[in-house]
Scaffold this motif. Sequence first.
Motif, short mmCIF file in Angstrom:
data_model
loop_
_atom_site.label_atom_id
_atom_site.label_comp_id
_atom_site.label_asym_id
_atom_site.label_seq_id
_atom_site.Cartn_x
_atom_site.Cartn_y
_atom_site.Cartn_z
N UNK A 4 -30.07 28.27 -14.71
CA UNK A 4 -30.87 27.21 -15.31
C UNK A 4 -31.05 26.03 -14.37
N UNK A 5 -29.99 25.77 -13.57
CA UNK A 5 -30.09 24.67 -12.61
C UNK A 5 -31.12 24.97 -11.53
N UNK A 6 -31.16 26.25 -11.09
CA UNK A 6 -32.16 26.62 -10.09
C UNK A 6 -33.58 26.42 -10.62
N UNK A 7 -33.75 26.71 -11.92
CA UNK A 7 -35.07 26.52 -12.53
C UNK A 7 -35.26 25.09 -13.02
N UNK A 8 -34.26 24.24 -12.75
CA UNK A 8 -34.31 22.83 -13.14
C UNK A 8 -34.50 22.66 -14.64
N UNK A 9 -33.81 23.54 -15.40
CA UNK A 9 -33.91 23.47 -16.85
C UNK A 9 -32.72 22.72 -17.46
N UNK A 10 -31.65 22.46 -16.66
CA UNK A 10 -30.53 21.65 -17.14
C UNK A 10 -30.22 20.60 -16.08
N UNK A 11 -29.54 19.59 -16.49
CA UNK A 11 -29.18 18.51 -15.56
C UNK A 11 -27.99 18.94 -14.71
N UNK A 12 -27.88 18.31 -13.56
CA UNK A 12 -26.75 18.59 -12.66
C UNK A 12 -25.42 18.29 -13.34
N UNK A 59 -22.15 20.75 -13.67
CA UNK A 59 -20.83 20.34 -13.21
C UNK A 59 -19.79 20.50 -14.33
N UNK A 60 -20.22 20.25 -15.56
CA UNK A 60 -19.30 20.43 -16.68
C UNK A 60 -18.91 21.89 -16.85
N UNK A 61 -19.91 22.81 -16.73
CA UNK A 61 -19.63 24.24 -16.83
C UNK A 61 -18.69 24.69 -15.71
#
Length: 238
Positions: free
Chosen positions: A104-112, A116-118
Motif C-alpha cells: 500500500x505504501x508503494x501505491x501511496x495508499x497509506x501514510x508512512x 512504520x507502525x506495522x
Amino acid sequence: SGEIKPRNYINISADQIGRLVDILVKEGDHVRKNQVVARVASVQAKADVEASQAAVNSALADSAASEAGLKAQDDAIATAQATISRSKADVDRTKMFLDRASDLLKDKLIAQQDFEQRKSDYDSAVAALSESQARLDQARSTRAQTAAQLSSSQRHVAQYQANLARSSDILAKYNSIAPLDGVVTNLPVRVGETVVPGIQNSTGSTIMTIADMSVITAEVKVDETDIVNVRMGQSAEV
C-alpha cells in the motif's frame, strides 16, 4: 555316675565386645525363639544408626525437592512452548500486515506513519518470539540440571540406606536372641561383666545356655567290669 542333659541345647555367645548391661532371664526360665534375653552396651552402635537414619532422611528430602523441581521445570517448559506458539502466530500475523502495508505504501495508499507502525508491530513480535525461545532454552537447561541433581540424590539415598542397613545389623548384634524355644539351663555371667566375641582358635564369652527340654537324655559312665552286663533295652533306675 553320669549327667542328665537335653538332647538339643545351644550356648549363646557374645557377638560384640562390651559390658553386659541387661540380662532379661534367669536360670530355669522358659524362653521363646527370637526372644531378646540379654543386652550389651551399644551407645556407639545406636549413635551410628541414628546418624545413618538422619543421612537417609536428608537424602530423601533432597530427592523429593529435586522431583518437585523437575515437575516445576516440566510445567515451565510446557508454558514456554505454548508462549512460543503464540509468538509465532503473532509474527506471522504482523508479517502479513507489514507486507500488505508495504504494498500500500508503494501505491501511496497509506501514510508512512502507518507503515512504520506495522513495522514496529512486526519487530516487537519477532523480539517476543526470541525472548520466548530464550526462556524455553533456559527452562530446558535448568531441567537438565535438576534431573542430574535428582539422579545424584537417588544414588545418595541408596548409599545411605545401605549404610543404615549395615549399622542396624551391627546394632542388632548387641542383643542376644534365643535361637529356639527352651529353658535357660546355665547362666554363667552377671550384669556389669565384659563379654567378648569368639575369634579364630578362641571361643567367645558364653552368656547362657538354652536347652530344648522336650527330650532329656542321661549320659552315664559304666565301669569296665560292669559293661559286660549291659545290653540293649535294659531298664535302669536314675
